[in-house]
Design a protein around this motif. Structure first.
Motif, PDB file in Angstrom:
ATOM      1  N   ARG A 278       0.772  -1.152   0.026  1.00 46.25           N
ATOM      2  CA  ARG A 278       0.111   0.077  -0.029  1.00 46.25           C
ATOM      3  C   ARG A 278       0.808   1.074   0.333  1.00 46.25           C
ATOM      4  N   SER A 279       2.119   1.075   0.251  1.00 44.88           N
ATOM      5  CA  SER A 279       3.053   2.275   0.470  1.00 44.88           C
ATOM      6  C   SER A 279       3.374   2.767  -0.924  1.00 44.88           C
ATOM      7  N   GLY A 280       3.374   1.828  -1.740  1.00 46.49           N
ATOM      8  CA  GLY A 280       3.761   2.176  -3.172  1.00 46.49           C
ATOM      9  C   GLY A 280       5.212   2.718  -3.285  1.00 46.49           C
ATOM     10  N   ALA A 281       5.433   3.917  -4.182  1.00 47.06           N
ATOM     11  CA  ALA A 281       6.762   4.256  -4.199  1.00 47.06           C
ATOM     12  C   ALA A 281       7.320   5.001  -3.035  1.00 47.06           C
ATOM     13  N   ARG A 282       6.329   5.564  -2.289  1.00 46.90           N
ATOM     14  CA  ARG A 282       6.742   6.265  -0.962  1.00 46.90           C
ATOM     15  C   ARG A 282       7.465   5.477  -0.150  1.00 46.90           C
TER      16      ARG A 282
ATOM     17  N   GLY B  81      14.513   9.940   5.191  1.00 42.15           N
ATOM     18  CA  GLY B  81      13.317   9.895   4.211  1.00 42.15           C
ATOM     19  C   GLY B  81      13.331   8.605   3.604  1.00 42.15           C
ATOM     20  N   GLY B  82      14.256   7.710   3.836  1.00 40.73           N
ATOM     21  CA  GLY B  82      14.132   6.413   3.264  1.00 40.73           C
ATOM     22  C   GLY B  82      13.262   5.540   3.875  1.00 40.73           C
ATOM     23  N   GLY B  83      13.533   4.234   3.488  1.00 42.87           N
ATOM     24  CA  GLY B  83      12.563   3.396   3.960  1.00 42.87           C
ATOM     25  C   GLY B  83      12.802   1.906   3.223  1.00 42.87           C
ATOM     26  N   TYR B  84      11.372   1.117   3.356  1.00 42.95           N
ATOM     27  CA  TYR B  84      11.339  -0.035   2.742  1.00 42.95           C
ATOM     28  C   TYR B  84       9.986  -0.154   1.885  1.00 42.95           C
ATOM     29  N   GLY B  85      10.119  -0.779   0.810  1.00 43.00           N
ATOM     30  CA  GLY B  85       8.794  -0.901  -0.076  1.00 43.00           C
ATOM     31  C   GLY B  85       8.670  -2.060  -0.945  1.00 43.00           C
ATOM     32  N   LEU B  86       7.711  -2.461  -1.456  1.00 45.77           N
ATOM     33  CA  LEU B  86       7.477  -3.499  -2.443  1.00 45.77           C
ATOM     34  C   LEU B  86       7.428  -3.244  -4.013  1.00 45.77           C
ATOM     35  N   ALA B  87       8.505  -3.919  -4.549  1.00 41.25           N
ATOM     36  CA  ALA B  87       8.613  -3.517  -5.979  1.00 41.25           C
ATOM     37  C   ALA B  87       7.348  -3.759  -6.804  1.00 41.25           C
ATOM     38  N   ALA B  88       7.268  -3.114  -8.011  1.00 44.03           N
ATOM     39  CA  ALA B  88       5.904  -3.162  -8.757  1.00 44.03           C
ATOM     40  C   ALA B  88       5.789  -4.622  -9.043  1.00 44.03           C
ATOM     41  N   SER B  89       6.790  -5.390  -9.326  1.00 44.45           N
ATOM     42  CA  SER B  89       6.475  -6.687  -9.717  1.00 44.45           C
ATOM     43  C   SER B  89       5.762  -7.566  -8.375  1.00 44.45           C
TER      44      SER B  89
ATOM     45  N   SER C 299       3.218  -6.447  -6.913  1.00 41.22           N
ATOM     46  CA  SER C 299       1.877  -5.910  -6.817  1.00 41.22           C
ATOM     47  C   SER C 299       0.771  -6.520  -7.665  1.00 41.22           C
ATOM     48  N   LEU C 300      -0.385  -6.676  -7.407  1.00 40.48           N
ATOM     49  CA  LEU C 300      -1.282  -7.294  -8.207  1.00 40.48           C
ATOM     50  C   LEU C 300      -1.715  -6.500  -9.528  1.00 40.48           C
ATOM     51  N   PRO C 301      -1.471  -6.938 -10.465  1.00 42.45           N
ATOM     52  CA  PRO C 301      -1.848  -6.159 -11.704  1.00 42.45           C
ATOM     53  C   PRO C 301      -3.437  -6.238 -11.735  1.00 42.45           C
ATOM     54  N   PRO C 302      -4.002  -5.392 -12.873  1.00 39.75           N
ATOM     55  CA  PRO C 302      -5.437  -5.392 -13.043  1.00 39.75           C
ATOM     56  C   PRO C 302      -5.742  -6.953 -13.301  1.00 39.75           C
ATOM     57  N   VAL C 303      -7.036  -7.400 -12.838  1.00 39.06           N
ATOM     58  CA  VAL C 303      -7.490  -8.790 -12.790  1.00 39.06           C
ATOM     59  C   VAL C 303      -8.664  -8.656 -13.953  1.00 39.06           C
ATOM     60  N   SER C 304      -8.822  -9.716 -14.720  1.00 43.99           N
ATOM     61  CA  SER C 304     -10.029  -9.742 -15.733  1.00 43.99           C
ATOM     62  C   SER C 304     -10.766 -10.995 -15.107  1.00 43.99           C
ATOM     63  N   LEU C 305     -11.705 -10.455 -14.218  1.00 44.75           N
ATOM     64  CA  LEU C 305     -12.686 -11.493 -14.163  1.00 44.75           C
ATOM     65  C   LEU C 305     -14.211 -11.168 -14.367  1.00 44.75           C
ATOM     66  N   SER C 306     -15.154 -11.824 -14.463  1.00 44.42           N
ATOM     67  CA  SER C 306     -16.462 -11.640 -14.722  1.00 44.42           C
ATOM     68  C   SER C 306     -16.921 -11.425 -13.203  1.00 44.42           C
ATOM     69  N   PRO C 307     -18.137 -10.840 -13.041  1.00 42.18           N
ATOM     70  CA  PRO C 307     -18.818 -10.517 -11.858  1.00 42.18           C
ATOM     71  C   PRO C 307     -18.864 -12.017 -11.191  1.00 42.18           C
ATOM     72  N   ALA C 308     -19.703 -12.801 -11.824  1.00 45.59           N
ATOM     73  CA  ALA C 308     -19.980 -14.367 -11.448  1.00 45.59           C
ATOM     74  C   ALA C 308     -18.681 -14.964 -10.726  1.00 45.59           C
ATOM     75  N   GLN C 309     -17.567 -14.527 -11.617  1.00 44.39           N
ATOM     76  CA  GLN C 309     -16.230 -15.585 -11.152  1.00 44.39           C
ATOM     77  C   GLN C 309     -15.955 -14.907  -9.781  1.00 44.39           C
TER      78      GLN C 309
END
Length: 232
Positions: A16-20, A59-67, A69-79
């Protein structure tokens, strides 16, 4: 909070912290542990393959690389609703809390139209789930299984005999709507099935399991199958 739960929550906060990014001091305050403990947790995540980055200095810290993170997911409403329903109906299953958190991550990245339709459909599905076992007991069993460590349990049998014993978790199994822990019992020196609902107390020890495997359990119940399916 158990360490395995803290590691999952820590990974989510980093996502959730993203690039920050976020500092070790802030993480320590958030999880009410020492900075040293947080750094050990970060090392554990890094060693498990979680793509972390760190930025030294003010101002430093730790984060999660973009790889990571969960990319956009293609699911139907029923799925999407099928995932919600499955998790809701299996609230007493091992790692159910983690499954619910995973489904929320998936739903969160759906496009707005799909998400709205999924939420509307979800309101048309009711689940009368059985009462859950003690959260403390479940957390201990889940941690012991994931880390393959001996767990000490207080167990009352169907004959009302109560014993305290050390067991080595081998697998979880659901039969006739009831979850069991199948483990090598150090008291009986044999493989035993323990109904999770009958485990009154559970605490993870520092002792590693000695290597008993699924093949020692024997034939599974009729119609039983592993949840694992190979991908690709």
């Amino acid at each position: 909070m158990k360490r395995i739960e803290r590691l999952h929550a820590l990974s989510e906060m980093l996502r959730r912290s993203g690039a920050r990014g976020v500092s070790a001091d802030r993480l320590a305050r958030e999880f009410e542990v020492s900075v040293r403990t947080i750094k050990r947790d970060l090392d554990a995540l890094d060693n498990s393959g979680v793509p972390l980055w760190s930025r030294p200095g003010p101002g430093g810290g730790y984060g999660l690389a973009a790889s990571g993170s969960l990319p956009p997911v293609s699911l139907s409403p029923a799925q999407a609703v099928a995932l919600m329903a499955a998790v809701s109906a299996a609230a007493d299953a091992p790692y159910a809390d983690q499954a619910a958190a995973a489904v929320q991550k998936i739903v969160a990245v759906l496009d707005p139209t799909t998400k709205a339709r999924a939420n509307g459909l979800a309101r048309r599905i009711w689940v009368n789930a059985p009462p859950c076992s003690s959260r403390t007991v479940k957390s201990a069993l889940e941690e012991a299984m994931a880390e393959q460590r001996v767990v000490r349990i207080r167990y009352t049998s169907s004959q009302a005999a109560t014993t305290t014993r050390d067991v080595e978790p081998v697998l979880f199994a659901a039969t006739n709507g009831q979850w069991h822990l199948i483990a090598w019992c150090r008291l009986r020196n044999a493989m035993r099935w323990f109904a999770v609902s009958r485990i009154e107390q559970a605490s993870v020890t520092r002792t590693a399991c000695s290597g008993h495997g699924v093949d020692e359990v024997g034939e599974p119940p009729r119609n039983a199958r592993p949840v694992h399916r190979r991908v690709g």
